[in-house]
Scaffold this active site. Structure first.
Site, PDB file in Angstrom:
ATOM      1  N   CYS A 120     -37.677 -20.312  -1.473  1.00  0.00           N
ATOM      2  CA  CYS A 120     -36.421 -21.384  -2.576  1.00  0.00           C
ATOM      3  C   CYS A 120     -35.419 -20.203  -2.075  1.00  0.00           C
ATOM      4  O   CYS A 120     -35.124 -19.159  -2.572  1.00  0.00           O
ATOM      5  CB  CYS A 120     -36.610 -20.687  -3.684  1.00  0.00           C
ATOM      6  SG  CYS A 120     -35.183 -21.330  -4.195  1.00  0.00           S
ATOM      7  N   CYS A 123     -32.766 -19.543  -4.647  1.00  0.00           N
ATOM      8  CA  CYS A 123     -33.314 -18.523  -5.739  1.00  0.00           C
ATOM      9  C   CYS A 123     -35.149 -18.196  -5.735  1.00  0.00           C
ATOM     10  O   CYS A 123     -35.142 -17.646  -4.656  1.00  0.00           O
ATOM     11  CB  CYS A 123     -32.617 -18.858  -7.101  1.00  0.00           C
ATOM     12  SG  CYS A 123     -33.201 -20.561  -7.482  1.00  0.00           S
ATOM     13  N   SER A 124     -35.363 -18.517  -6.151  1.00  0.00           N
ATOM     14  CA  SER A 124     -36.593 -17.891  -6.991  1.00  0.00           C
ATOM     15  C   SER A 124     -37.274 -19.217  -7.201  1.00  0.00           C
ATOM     16  O   SER A 124     -38.844 -18.737  -7.853  1.00  0.00           O
ATOM     17  CB  SER A 124     -36.474 -17.074  -8.002  1.00  0.00           C
ATOM     18  OG  SER A 124     -36.575 -17.580  -9.302  1.00  0.00           O
ATOM     19  N   CYS A 125     -37.566 -20.470  -6.947  1.00  0.00           N
ATOM     20  CA  CYS A 125     -38.372 -21.634  -7.212  1.00  0.00           C
ATOM     21  C   CYS A 125     -39.641 -21.351  -6.369  1.00  0.00           C
ATOM     22  O   CYS A 125     -39.809 -20.696  -5.995  1.00  0.00           O
ATOM     23  CB  CYS A 125     -37.625 -23.117  -6.889  1.00  0.00           C
ATOM     24  SG  CYS A 125     -36.277 -23.589  -7.932  1.00  0.00           S
TER      25      CYS A 125
HETATM   26 FE    FE Z   1     -35.179 -21.798  -6.614  1.00  0.00          FE
END
Ligand code: FE
Length: 216
Positions: A120, A123-125
């Site tokens: 991602c 971010c951190s999906c």
């Molecule tokens: Fe994300």
């Protein structure tokens, strides 16, 4: 170094001078405070109950990469399920008891010719319903930037050395699109049960930074 704790309750005998720090003593970051404030507001306004928040956290903490491994092992063992997973991943994982209701899931399959890896960049999906919480490196700036710019070099750092004949596909997750890598089934494992196969399938292989290894 001796300390006098005159305020201690004398009915209790302390084995040591210093009480261990309590979890509440830690300093919260800005975003932690924001999170607590938001939760309190949602509860106060009747949008969610404290019990619902607690249940959601408990469910999240119980979600592990074993869920994803079960999905991949089933795909390796059942060719019809494999096709369902590759064509409609949300429906396929829901069949196994892992519903993903708020995001679209796409399963991407590794082969002799193609290696898939997930990031991602924003971010951190992450497919948390199948893999639990993402590892720290997945959220790092270095991984998010470099896996796009130099995927082969990053994969090599994870011990995954691909020849030039293998095409690398990097999939960028978004708020409403998540990816699950179906790694290649190692040769020689055709006779193993689904549970035995699932035990071989690691979190990192389902992110796509490693392959699944097996030796008899
Ligand atoms: Fe994300």
């Amino acid at each position: 170094m001796p300390h006098d704790h005159h305020d201690h309750d004398d009915d209790h005998h302390h084995a040591h001078d210093h009480a261990p720090p309590q979890p509440d003593d830690k300093v919260h970051s800005y975003y932690q405070i924001l999170g607590i404030a938001l939760k309190e507001l949602l509860v106060e306004k009747g949008v969610v109950t404290a019990g619902e928040v607690r249940a959601a956290i408990e469910k999240r903490d119980q979600t592990t990469p074993a869920f994803g491994a079960k999905v991949v092992a089933k795909a390796w063992s059942d060719p019809i399920f494999r096709i369902r997973l590759l064509t409609n991943a949300n429906a396929a994982v829901a069949e196994l008891g892992f519903p993903m209701t708020t995001t679209q899931l796409v399963a991407v399959e590794n082969s002799e010719d193609v290696h898939n890896v997930v990031v991602c960049t924003l971010c951190s999906c992450y497919p948390r319903e199948l893999l639990g919480l993402p590892p720290a490196w997945y959220k790092s700036r270095a991984y998010r930037a470099r896996i796009v710019q130099e995927p082969r070099a990053v994969l090599a750092e994870f011990g995954t050395h691909l020849t030039d004949k293998v095409e690398v596909r990097v999939h960028d997750s978004t708020a409403d699109m998540r990816y699950l890598v179906v790694p290649q089934q190692p040769a020689g494992t055709e006779g193993l049960s689904e549970d035995e196969l699932a035990a071989l399938i690691t979190r990192d292989s389902m992110i796509g930074v490693t392959e699944v290894n097996w030796s008899a």
